[in-house]
Design a protein around this motif. Structure first.
Motif, PDB file in Angstrom:
ATOM      1  N   ASP A 100     -37.200 106.237  37.005  1.00 29.26           N
ATOM      2  CA  ASP A 100     -36.240 106.514  35.939  1.00 29.26           C
ATOM      3  C   ASP A 100     -37.046 107.071  34.773  1.00 29.26           C
ATOM      4  N   PRO A 148     -36.525 108.218  30.941  1.00 27.67           N
ATOM      5  CA  PRO A 148     -35.551 108.282  29.849  1.00 27.67           C
ATOM      6  C   PRO A 148     -35.629 109.609  29.113  1.00 27.67           C
ATOM      7  N   ILE A 202     -30.356 108.978  33.226  1.00 25.23           N
ATOM      8  CA  ILE A 202     -31.781 109.271  33.072  1.00 25.23           C
ATOM      9  C   ILE A 202     -32.105 110.530  33.878  1.00 25.23           C
TER      10      ILE A 202
END
Length: 135
Positions: free
Chosen positions: A52, A54, A78
């Motif tokens: 993931d 951000p 994300i």
């Protein structure tokens, strides 16, 4: 393909250290390229781990004008990345997918970053003071 992205007001591009989250927690490595979503299973068979990453927004480089065209990452989503450990130093790759007709008209690019819900929620990543680093 995702020429750049921003997180908490800071810009990141290939060649910079970025942070992602995997099942072990936060990892930090150089962003070094892309991985096509169509062959994610191949990457995973080679040992790559999903991440993931951000981001608040991303940019594609228009194949018509050569300029960056920015788009928002929706709340709760994300950039999908992967950690490629086949090299001497692990590298982060952004996962891409084919653009829709509407995305091609807007971004003028055939590939888009894969935006998804986080696989590993609950990890807080904040931007450090040094440019190009996420912590």
């Amino acid at each position: 393909m995702c020429a750049a992205f921003e997180f908490q007001g800071r810009g990141f591009q290939p060649g910079k250290i970025v942070a992602g989250v995997d099942e072990q927690g936060i990892v930090r490595h150089v962003w070094a390229g892309f991985a096509r979503a169509e062959i994610l299973d191949w990457w995973q068979r080679k040992g790559a781990v999903l991440l993931d990453i951000p981001a608040n927004r991303f940019a594609e480089r228009s194949e018509i004008t050569g300029k960056l065209v920015w788009g928002d990452v929706p709340d709760g989503m994300i950039l999908r990345g992967l950690l490629d450990s086949q090299t001497s130093k692990p590298l982060i790759k952004i996962v891409t997918r084919a653009s829709t007709k509407q995305e091609i008209e807007f971004f003028h690019h055939p590939r888009m970053p894969l935006l998804e819900k986080p696989l590993f929620p609950g990890h807080s990543i904040a931007v450090d003071e040094e440019p190009g680093l996420l912590f």
